[in-house]
Design an enzyme around this catalytic site. Sequence first.
Site, PDB file in Angstrom:
ATOM      1  N   THR A  97     -10.511   0.783 -18.358  1.00  0.00           N
ATOM      2  CA  THR A  97     -11.539   0.315 -19.299  1.00  0.00           C
ATOM      3  C   THR A  97     -11.533  -1.214 -19.250  1.00  0.00           C
ATOM      4  O   THR A  97     -10.694  -1.803 -18.558  1.00  0.00           O
ATOM      5  CB  THR A  97     -11.247   0.809 -20.727  1.00  0.00           C
ATOM      6  OG1 THR A  97      -9.911   0.426 -21.067  1.00  0.00           O
ATOM      7  CG2 THR A  97     -11.376   2.319 -20.841  1.00  0.00           C
ATOM      8  N   ILE A 149      -7.822  -8.996 -11.652  1.00  0.00           N
ATOM      9  CA  ILE A 149      -8.428  -8.659 -12.944  1.00  0.00           C
ATOM     10  C   ILE A 149      -9.908  -8.431 -12.693  1.00  0.00           C
ATOM     11  O   ILE A 149     -10.562  -9.229 -12.006  1.00  0.00           O
ATOM     12  CB  ILE A 149      -8.173  -9.786 -13.959  1.00  0.00           C
ATOM     13  CG1 ILE A 149      -6.673  -9.797 -14.297  1.00  0.00           C
ATOM     14  CG2 ILE A 149      -9.020  -9.596 -15.210  1.00  0.00           C
ATOM     15  CD1 ILE A 149      -6.238 -10.881 -15.225  1.00  0.00           C
ATOM     16  N   HIS A 163      -0.051   1.836 -13.146  1.00  0.00           N
ATOM     17  CA  HIS A 163       0.611   0.669 -13.743  1.00  0.00           C
ATOM     18  C   HIS A 163       2.104   0.988 -13.878  1.00  0.00           C
ATOM     19  O   HIS A 163       2.467   2.059 -14.380  1.00  0.00           O
ATOM     20  CB  HIS A 163       0.003   0.361 -15.116  1.00  0.00           C
ATOM     21  CG  HIS A 163       0.623  -0.835 -15.758  1.00  0.00           C
ATOM     22  ND1 HIS A 163       0.376  -2.123 -15.334  1.00  0.00           N
ATOM     23  CD2 HIS A 163       1.524  -0.940 -16.770  1.00  0.00           C
ATOM     24  CE1 HIS A 163       1.085  -2.963 -16.062  1.00  0.00           C
ATOM     25  NE2 HIS A 163       1.796  -2.275 -16.936  1.00  0.00           N
ATOM     26  N   GLY A 203       0.785  -1.241   0.000  1.00  0.00           N
ATOM     27  CA  GLY A 203       0.000   0.000   0.000  1.00  0.00           C
ATOM     28  C   GLY A 203       0.812   1.284   0.000  1.00  0.00           C
ATOM     29  O   GLY A 203       0.325   2.331   0.422  1.00  0.00           O
ATOM     30  N   ARG A 219     -15.327 -15.032  -9.750  1.00  0.00           N
ATOM     31  CA  ARG A 219     -14.861 -13.660  -9.971  1.00  0.00           C
ATOM     32  C   ARG A 219     -16.059 -12.701  -9.999  1.00  0.00           C
ATOM     33  O   ARG A 219     -16.016 -11.604  -9.452  1.00  0.00           O
ATOM     34  CB  ARG A 219     -14.096 -13.604 -11.305  1.00  0.00           C
ATOM     35  CG  ARG A 219     -13.393 -12.297 -11.574  1.00  0.00           C
ATOM     36  CD  ARG A 219     -12.535 -12.387 -12.825  1.00  0.00           C
ATOM     37  NE  ARG A 219     -11.413 -13.295 -12.705  1.00  0.00           N
ATOM     38  CZ  ARG A 219     -10.274 -13.019 -12.082  1.00  0.00           C
ATOM     39  NH1 ARG A 219     -10.090 -11.835 -11.523  1.00  0.00           N
ATOM     40  NH2 ARG A 219      -9.304 -13.896 -12.010  1.00  0.00           N
ATOM     41  N   SER A 256       2.412   4.777 -15.269  1.00  0.00           N
ATOM     42  CA  SER A 256       1.282   5.481 -15.883  1.00  0.00           C
ATOM     43  C   SER A 256       0.080   5.412 -14.957  1.00  0.00           C
ATOM     44  O   SER A 256      -0.214   4.356 -14.389  1.00  0.00           O
ATOM     45  CB  SER A 256       0.875   4.804 -17.199  1.00  0.00           C
ATOM     46  OG  SER A 256       1.973   4.605 -18.055  1.00  0.00           O
ATOM     47  N   LEU A 278      -7.446  -5.031 -20.092  1.00  0.00           N
ATOM     48  CA  LEU A 278      -6.425  -4.938 -19.045  1.00  0.00           C
ATOM     49  C   LEU A 278      -5.342  -3.891 -19.371  1.00  0.00           C
ATOM     50  O   LEU A 278      -4.767  -3.916 -20.463  1.00  0.00           O
ATOM     51  CB  LEU A 278      -5.757  -6.308 -18.851  1.00  0.00           C
ATOM     52  CG  LEU A 278      -4.702  -6.379 -17.756  1.00  0.00           C
ATOM     53  CD1 LEU A 278      -5.337  -6.275 -16.381  1.00  0.00           C
ATOM     54  CD2 LEU A 278      -3.876  -7.647 -17.876  1.00  0.00           C
ATOM     55  N   GLN A 323       8.910   7.475  -8.201  1.00  0.00           N
ATOM     56  CA  GLN A 323       8.130   8.370  -9.081  1.00  0.00           C
ATOM     57  C   GLN A 323       6.631   8.133  -8.938  1.00  0.00           C
ATOM     58  O   GLN A 323       5.835   9.069  -9.003  1.00  0.00           O
ATOM     59  CB  GLN A 323       8.550   8.179 -10.544  1.00  0.00           C
ATOM     60  CG  GLN A 323       9.960   8.643 -10.839  1.00  0.00           C
ATOM     61  CD  GLN A 323      10.202  10.077 -10.404  1.00  0.00           C
ATOM     62  OE1 GLN A 323       9.403  10.961 -10.696  1.00  0.00           O
ATOM     63  NE2 GLN A 323      11.279  10.306  -9.679  1.00  0.00           N
TER      64      GLN A 323
HETATM   65  C1  GAR Z   1       3.071  -0.613  -7.636  1.00  0.00           C
HETATM   66  O1  GAR Z   1       4.342  -0.589  -8.219  1.00  0.00           O
HETATM   67  C2  GAR Z   1       1.994  -0.540  -8.702  1.00  0.00           C
HETATM   68  O2  GAR Z   1       2.347   0.257  -9.803  1.00  0.00           O
HETATM   69  C3  GAR Z   1       1.891  -1.996  -9.092  1.00  0.00           C
HETATM   70  O3  GAR Z   1       2.006  -2.701  -7.904  1.00  0.00           O
HETATM   71  C4  GAR Z   1       2.792  -1.954  -6.978  1.00  0.00           C
HETATM   72  C5  GAR Z   1       1.993  -1.810  -5.694  1.00  0.00           C
HETATM   73  O4  GAR Z   1       2.765  -1.241  -4.692  1.00  0.00           O
HETATM   74  N1  GAR Z   1       0.664  -2.267  -9.752  1.00  0.00           N
HETATM   75  C6  GAR Z   1       0.518  -3.199 -10.686  1.00  0.00           C
HETATM   76  O5  GAR Z   1       1.407  -3.925 -11.050  1.00  0.00           O
HETATM   77  C7  GAR Z   1      -0.885  -3.299 -11.262  1.00  0.00           C
HETATM   78  N2  GAR Z   1      -0.914  -4.229 -12.329  1.00  0.00           N
HETATM   79  P1  GAR Z   1       2.093  -0.613  -3.405  1.00  0.00           P
HETATM   80  O6  GAR Z   1       1.157  -1.680  -2.826  1.00  0.00           O
HETATM   81  O7  GAR Z   1       3.246  -0.342  -2.489  1.00  0.00           O
HETATM   82  O8  GAR Z   1       1.353   0.626  -3.813  1.00  0.00           O
END
Ligand code: GAR
Length: 193
Positions: A143, A94, A111, A14, A67, A138, A146, A175
């Site tokens: 949408t 997903i 992402h 998180g 799901r 990004s 994926l 970043q």
């Molecule tokens: C982050 O790097 C985020 O961009 C990535 O998971 C990590 C979560 O870190 N998300 C994905 O790969 C989504 N497909 P966090 O739990 O420390 O925020």
Amino acid sequence: MALPKLVILISGRGSNMISIVEAIEAGSLPVTIAAVISNRPNAAGIDYANKAGITTAVLDHKSFESRESFDEALADKIDSFKPDLVVLAGFMRILTTDFVHHFKNSLINIHPALLPKFKGLNTHQRAIDAGEKEHGASVHIVTAELDDGPVVLQARVPVLENDTAETLAARVLEQEHKLYPAAIKKLIEDTSD
Ligand code: GAR
């Protein structure tokens, strides 16, 4: 005017959620967090949110038969907080098309790649293997497809000669923590115009 309300969805540590909390506390992001919801009971981010006095909820996807039934329960839970924006912050599920349509234009994701490059998992290793000179993260509107959907903002970092997936991930994550609050602010300002 009431501040825009966020519901943040997480699955793990998180740190992106924490960066949003910190931006709010610093006075640079004029929103409130209605709740943080995790699909994993042991997500470290839930402990942080509880300690910060934020409302939390856990919906364990493993206790649902499909799901579809998980996504329906999740949508109901989110709706109960009446958010303006639903923020996926390391939410590693997903989502069904129905869920995405339900939150059309109010669901965003971060992402760890410069979309449309490197959708899916293992983005850092794939960027290194592809010989990319630049990588990044990004924030995009979600949408049905994926890791697709209009990009709100991106952050770029160089890929260095000796980078491993871990060193590159750390540079990107630094970043991400600036990018997500900035992208949320931009979206809110754009919609209030
Ligand atoms: C982050 O790097 C985020 O961009 C990535 O998971 C990590 C979560 O870190 N998300 C994905 O790969 C989504 N497909 P966090 O739990 O420390 O925020």
